[in-house]
Scaffold this motif. Structure first.
Motif, PDB file in Angstrom:
ATOM      1  N   PRO A 226      -4.684   1.026  -4.514  1.00 49.64           N
ATOM      2  CA  PRO A 226      -4.398  -0.357  -4.894  1.00 49.64           C
ATOM      3  C   PRO A 226      -3.343  -0.506  -5.984  1.00 49.64           C
ATOM      4  CG  PRO A 226      -6.478   0.339  -5.847  1.00 49.64           C
ATOM      5  CD  PRO A 226      -6.052   1.430  -4.915  1.00 49.64           C
ATOM      6  N   ASP A 227      -2.970   0.585  -6.634  1.00 50.41           N
ATOM      7  CA  ASP A 227      -1.997   0.528  -7.720  1.00 50.41           C
ATOM      8  C   ASP A 227      -1.036   1.699  -7.566  1.00 50.41           C
ATOM      9  OD1 ASP A 227      -0.694  -0.238 -10.016  1.00 50.41           O
ATOM     10  OD2 ASP A 227      -2.401   0.059 -11.368  1.00 50.41           O
ATOM     11  N   ASN A 228       0.050   1.654  -8.331  1.00 49.10           N
ATOM     12  CA  ASN A 228       0.919   2.826  -8.426  1.00 49.10           C
ATOM     13  C   ASN A 228       0.100   3.997  -8.980  1.00 49.10           C
ATOM     14  OD1 ASN A 228       3.277   0.635 -10.079  1.00 49.10           O
ATOM     15  ND2 ASN A 228       2.998   0.887  -7.876  1.00 49.10           N
ATOM     16  N   VAL A 229       0.456   5.203  -8.593  1.00 43.97           N
ATOM     17  CA  VAL A 229      -0.255   6.375  -9.099  1.00 43.97           C
ATOM     18  C   VAL A 229       0.742   7.444  -9.502  1.00 43.97           C
ATOM     19  CG1 VAL A 229      -0.592   7.226  -6.737  1.00 43.97           C
ATOM     20  CG2 VAL A 229      -1.978   8.148  -8.589  1.00 43.97           C
ATOM     21  N   SER A 230       0.559   7.980 -10.715  1.00 39.66           N
ATOM     22  CA  SER A 230       1.448   9.029 -11.210  1.00 39.66           C
ATOM     23  C   SER A 230       0.628  10.112 -11.894  1.00 39.66           C
ATOM     24  CB  SER A 230       2.463   8.457 -12.218  1.00 39.66           C
ATOM     25  OG  SER A 230       3.324   7.537 -11.588  1.00 39.66           O
ATOM     26  N   MET A 231       1.025  11.357 -11.673  1.00 40.85           N
ATOM     27  CA  MET A 231       0.288  12.502 -12.218  1.00 40.85           C
ATOM     28  C   MET A 231       1.255  13.613 -12.596  1.00 40.85           C
ATOM     29  SD  MET A 231      -2.631  12.751  -9.243  1.00 40.85           S
ATOM     30  CE  MET A 231      -1.418  12.421  -7.951  1.00 40.85           C
ATOM     31  N   ILE A 232       0.909  14.312 -13.651  1.00 41.29           N
ATOM     32  CA  ILE A 232       1.610  15.542 -14.040  1.00 41.29           C
ATOM     33  C   ILE A 232       0.547  16.597 -14.311  1.00 41.29           C
ATOM     34  CG2 ILE A 232       3.150  16.669 -15.693  1.00 41.29           C
ATOM     35  CD1 ILE A 232       4.289  13.910 -16.370  1.00 41.29           C
TER      36      ILE A 232
END
Length: 237
Positions: A226-232
């Motif tokens: 439902p939202d943008n998703v960012s991961m490192i």
């Protein structure tokens, strides 16, 4: 200390634009995720300004000084965003959360404002480094809400601190000794609103980091993203 890093950022299934921004500067031991505030105008401008300001920091091998430098530039960006919103006579702030990790001299420092999160996986056990700056977390801390009730709460999107939303900005910092084998995860709430800490930890324990991060992204998308998703993911060797 050797470093292995993988990252992903995705618009998700509901949003038209990606308001997240990520910084990967492994050669300097600096990583960050910024999540432009959903519902606020120009969230992608705010997150981009934060990431570019951190990217422009001079290299500093002293961890506490590097963290102080990062906080200084975040406060500068905060003032710029507040002024920008005022000049443009916007009813809403131009804001973003931020979470970052600095690793230098065998120690780490984690800094954040908002509800983007940092985790440390050590010896197979995952620990949350950051504490959400959110209304729901405040209710949990006050004993007015059980932790298990926080997930999916109607006010889970109400954050109490972010870059660009008030005249002053407080940034929290925690840290400790960095060990070979440590794995850090930085993530926007596009991940943590969809997957529990236990589910995230299970994926991080399986296989290579690039496989783990793809599995996390696939799970979020399968659940509707439902939202943008960012991961490192940062692994110390």
């Amino acid at each position: 200390m050797n470093v292995e890093c993988v990252s992903r950022t995705h618009v998700g299934c509901k949003r038209k634009i990606n308001e997240d921004a990520i910084l990967v500067a492994s050669e300097r031991g600096l990583w960050a995720v910024a999540d432009g505030m959903g519902g606020h105008e120009s969230g992608e401008v705010a997150s981009g300004m934060v990431v570019e300001a951190l990217r422009a920091l001079p290299d500093n091998p002293v961890p506490d000084e590097a963290a102080a430098d990062a906080i200084d530039v975040l406060r500068r960006v905060n003032r710029e965003l507040v002024d920008m919103a005022r000049v443009q006579s916007r009813e809403k702030s131009i804001g973003t959360t931020v979470v970052g990790i600095i690793v230098a001299d065998d120690v780490f420092r984690c800094f954040w404002a908002g509800d983007s999160r940092a985790y440390l996986m050590r010896d197979g056990q995952m620990h949350r480094l950051s504490r959400d700056h959110s209304l729901v977390q405040d209710l949990v801390d006050a004993g007015m809400l059980k932790p298990e009730e926080a997930e999916g709460h109607a006010n889970s999107n109400v954050i109490t601190r972010a870059v660009g939303v008030s005249e002053t900005l407080e940034v929290d910092v925690v840290g400790g000794v960095a060990q070979s084998g440590d794995l850090f995860l930085l993530a926007s709430d596009g991940l943590t609103r969809v997957m529990t800490d236990q589910e995230i930890a299970a994926e991080l324990r399986h296989g290579a980091n690039n496989q783990a991060i793809d599995a996390l992204l696939d799970c979020v998308i399968e659940r509707g993203a439902p939202d943008n998703v960012s991961m490192i993911i940062v692994k110390l060797g």
